[in-house]
Design a protein around this motif. Structure first.
Motif, PDB file in Angstrom:
ATOM      1  N   ALA A 394      -2.762   7.774  29.155  1.00 53.54           N
ATOM      2  CA  ALA A 394      -3.915   8.078  28.314  1.00 53.54           C
ATOM      3  C   ALA A 394      -5.179   7.989  29.161  1.00 53.54           C
ATOM      4  O   ALA A 394      -5.227   7.307  30.191  1.00 53.54           O
ATOM      5  N   HIS A 395      -6.203   8.680  28.700  1.00 51.66           N
ATOM      6  CA  HIS A 395      -7.463   8.660  29.439  1.00 51.66           C
ATOM      7  C   HIS A 395      -8.149   7.305  29.313  1.00 51.66           C
ATOM      8  O   HIS A 395      -8.097   6.644  28.276  1.00 51.66           O
ATOM      9  N   ALA A 396      -8.758   6.894  30.392  1.00 53.19           N
ATOM     10  CA  ALA A 396      -9.569   5.670  30.413  1.00 53.19           C
ATOM     11  C   ALA A 396     -10.725   5.908  31.361  1.00 53.19           C
ATOM     12  O   ALA A 396     -10.632   6.703  32.296  1.00 53.19           O
ATOM     13  N   TRP A 397     -11.818   5.216  31.107  1.00 48.51           N
ATOM     14  CA  TRP A 397     -12.996   5.409  31.962  1.00 48.51           C
ATOM     15  C   TRP A 397     -12.863   4.665  33.286  1.00 48.51           C
ATOM     16  O   TRP A 397     -13.511   5.023  34.254  1.00 48.51           O
ATOM     17  N   ARG A 398     -12.016   3.667  33.340  1.00 49.55           N
ATOM     18  CA  ARG A 398     -11.818   2.902  34.565  1.00 49.55           C
ATOM     19  C   ARG A 398     -10.354   2.962  34.968  1.00 49.55           C
ATOM     20  O   ARG A 398      -9.466   2.773  34.126  1.00 49.55           O
ATOM     21  N   CYS A 399     -10.092   3.234  36.252  1.00 47.15           N
ATOM     22  CA  CYS A 399      -8.723   3.295  36.752  1.00 47.15           C
ATOM     23  C   CYS A 399      -8.172   1.887  36.911  1.00 47.15           C
ATOM     24  O   CYS A 399      -8.808   1.037  37.559  1.00 47.15           O
ATOM     25  N   ASP A 400      -6.993   1.651  36.352  1.00 48.56           N
ATOM     26  CA  ASP A 400      -6.369   0.337  36.485  1.00 48.56           C
ATOM     27  C   ASP A 400      -5.867   0.071  37.897  1.00 48.56           C
ATOM     28  O   ASP A 400      -5.654  -1.082  38.274  1.00 48.56           O
ATOM     29  N   GLY A 401      -5.669   1.130  38.667  1.00 51.24           N
ATOM     30  CA  GLY A 401      -5.140   0.950  40.011  1.00 51.24           C
ATOM     31  C   GLY A 401      -6.191   0.529  41.023  1.00 51.24           C
ATOM     32  O   GLY A 401      -6.043  -0.489  41.696  1.00 51.24           O
ATOM     33  N   CYS A 402      -7.272   1.320  41.149  1.00 50.85           N
ATOM     34  CA  CYS A 402      -8.285   1.053  42.167  1.00 50.85           C
ATOM     35  C   CYS A 402      -9.573   0.484  41.602  1.00 50.85           C
ATOM     36  O   CYS A 402     -10.430   0.026  42.363  1.00 50.85           O
ATOM     37  N   GLY A 403      -9.730   0.506  40.276  1.00 52.82           N
ATOM     38  CA  GLY A 403     -10.923  -0.066  39.681  1.00 52.82           C
ATOM     39  C   GLY A 403     -12.130   0.849  39.663  1.00 52.82           C
ATOM     40  O   GLY A 403     -13.205   0.435  39.212  1.00 52.82           O
ATOM     41  N   TRP A 405     -14.589   3.931  38.473  1.00 55.66           N
ATOM     42  CA  TRP A 405     -14.967   4.410  37.148  1.00 55.66           C
ATOM     43  C   TRP A 405     -15.110   5.930  37.162  1.00 55.66           C
ATOM     44  O   TRP A 405     -15.612   6.522  38.113  1.00 55.66           O
ATOM     45  N   GLY A 406     -14.696   6.542  36.043  1.00 54.91           N
ATOM     46  CA  GLY A 406     -14.879   7.975  35.860  1.00 54.91           C
ATOM     47  C   GLY A 406     -14.062   8.839  36.801  1.00 54.91           C
ATOM     48  O   GLY A 406     -14.456   9.973  37.089  1.00 54.91           O
ATOM     49  N   THR A 407     -12.939   8.349  37.281  1.00 53.88           N
ATOM     50  CA  THR A 407     -12.152   9.105  38.260  1.00 53.88           C
ATOM     51  C   THR A 407     -10.875   9.702  37.676  1.00 53.88           C
ATOM     52  O   THR A 407     -10.178  10.419  38.381  1.00 53.88           O
TER      53      THR A 407
END
Length: 431
Positions: A394-403, A405-407
């Motif tokens: 699902a879309h999220a504003w922050r990547c759980d992998g690298c931290g 934002w907006g990527t």
């Protein structure tokens, strides 16, 4: 009376000399003060490195170098810092200058060459790194870091025989080197020599591979390649059939090699074509003979190793044109053994379209696109981070992998192969 006066005069002279020395003599403590300054600069440089402020660390070390050009340690530290910052050209110049110093002894030259080899490797110049590592070992044959780095460089450049010999030297010094690694290296060396047409070198490498890892799949593959290089296609085919039984999980690999061997044998057995029509018929006969021999070889392997899914899939692909119904039956048996295998599912779906009924086609497609099916594992995470390539459902504003934002961007599955980008310039060798 005279002796007393003389003694008094001597005492007064000594007292005067002591007063003058204490008043005007200043000891030369410049070396002590310089050593203290250097120690403070090294301590500050270490703090800056730990704080990841490499520019400030370089500035501190440059002060030390400017103050004392004869001390080598600041130069080694500067070269390592330049390399860590990606300034490989500066690091190379520093270590080359250290190695060429007239007063440098053998340990210093070996150390400088080792650092220089690391610079070349980081800069993407593996051949120069290899030459530098070899020079290190010429000066210090027991340099463990150079030997291990040289082994890795040999492997990266496809110099498998050299890598195997280097690892053997490591093992002779008591280090634990897995025998299967040496088997892989010698097998790769045999395949490379066979591809180059060097039959003698290929046979010698194959003997070494069999000594370290007899009966393993890489050695079997090398044996097939060597037999082909020797022009003995039937021996190569025999080796491939044996490998089908010993390692059925690699059936796709063995069948491809067996097909190439059988095709060359069938071409030599076929009658020469007199015209275009005869040539077309000859090609069709070769295809038929090769398919029959492959199906027979796989059937023999199934009889010995059992109905392994990879063997069943391999036979299904071979029989897809000549006997679609039998191929569909093999594919269904393989799918029932491994229902989550995407390759098996796709093969079964294709064979169902060719030979199955409507219910078969509908069932295979339903299995592919089911919520927990093989394709769902791919399309169920359509969002991918543009920075670290991590996928998300699902879309999220922050990547759980690298931290970052907006990527997260929606990316097609076909772009997955483009996600692997080189981490540094080592992926693009030069020099």
């Amino acid at each position: 009376m005279g002796a007393a006066v003389a003694a008094a005069l001597v005492a007064l002279g000594a007292l005067a000399a002591g007063v003058l020395i204490g008043r005007y003599y200043v000891p030369d403590d410049r070396e002590l003060r310089r050593a203290a300054r250097h120690a403070r600069s090294f301590a500050r440089a270490l703090n800056f490195v730990l704080a990841r402020d490499r520019d400030a660390a370089v500035d501190e070390l440059m002060r030390v170098v400017d103050d004392n050009v004869s001390d080598l340690e600041p130069y080694f530290a500067l070269g390592a810092l330049f390399r860590s910052r990606g300034e490989w050209e500066r690091a190379i110049r520093v270590h080359q200058a250290l190695e060429l110093r007239p007063e440098a002894d053998v340990p210093t030259r070996a150390r400088a060459l080792y650092e220089l080899a690391l610079d070349f490797r980081a800069a993407g110049m593996p051949r120069r790194a290899i030459r530098a590592m070899e020079q290190v070992l010429a000066l210090d044959a027991g340099h463990d870091g150079a030997v291990r780095a040289l082994c890795a460089l040999y492997e990266q450049q496809g110099l498998y025989a050299e890598a195997a010999r280097a690892w053997e030297r490591v093992a002779q010094r008591g280090a634990d080197v897995p025998r299967d690694r040496l088997g892989h290296l010698w097998a790769a060396a045999a395949r490379a020599a066979a591809a180059a047409g060097d039959v003698g070198e290929a046979r010698a490498a194959l003997r070494e591979a069999e000594r370290y890892a007899p009966g393993t799949p890489p050695v079997a593959s090398a044996a097939i390649a060597v037999a082909v290089a020797c022009g003995d296609e039937r021996a190569a085919a025999k080796r491939a059939r044996e490998a089908l039984v010993r390692a059925p999980h690699l059936a796709e690999v063995w069948v491809a090699q067996l097909e190439a061997c059988e095709r060359r044998v069938a071409r030599t057995e076929a009658e020469p074509a007199a015209d275009a029509q005869a040539a077309e018929q000859r090609a069709a006969d070769v295809d038929r003979v090769v398919s029959e021999r492959l199906a027979r070889a796989i059937a023999e392997a199934i009889a010995e190793a059992g109905p392994q899914p990879d063997l069943l899939l391999a036979r299904a692909r071979v029989r897809a044109d000549s006997d679609p119904a039998a191929a569909w039956a093999d594919a269904r048996a393989a799918v029932s053994a491994r229902p989550d295998d995407l390759a098996a599912r796709v093969a079964a779906a294709r064979l169902a379209l060719a030979a199955g009924g409507d219910d078969d086609v509908r069932g295979e497609l339903a299995a592919l696109v089911a919520p927990a099916g093989p394709l769902d594992a791919l399309v169920g995470r359509p969002w991918r981070c543009a920075t670290c390539a991590r996928r998300a459902a699902a879309h999220a504003w922050r990547c759980d992998g690298c931290g970052h934002w907006g990527t997260l961007k929606r990316a097609p599955i076909a772009a997955e192969a483009d996600a692997a980008v080189p981490r540094d310039r080592r992926a693009a060798p030069r020099g």
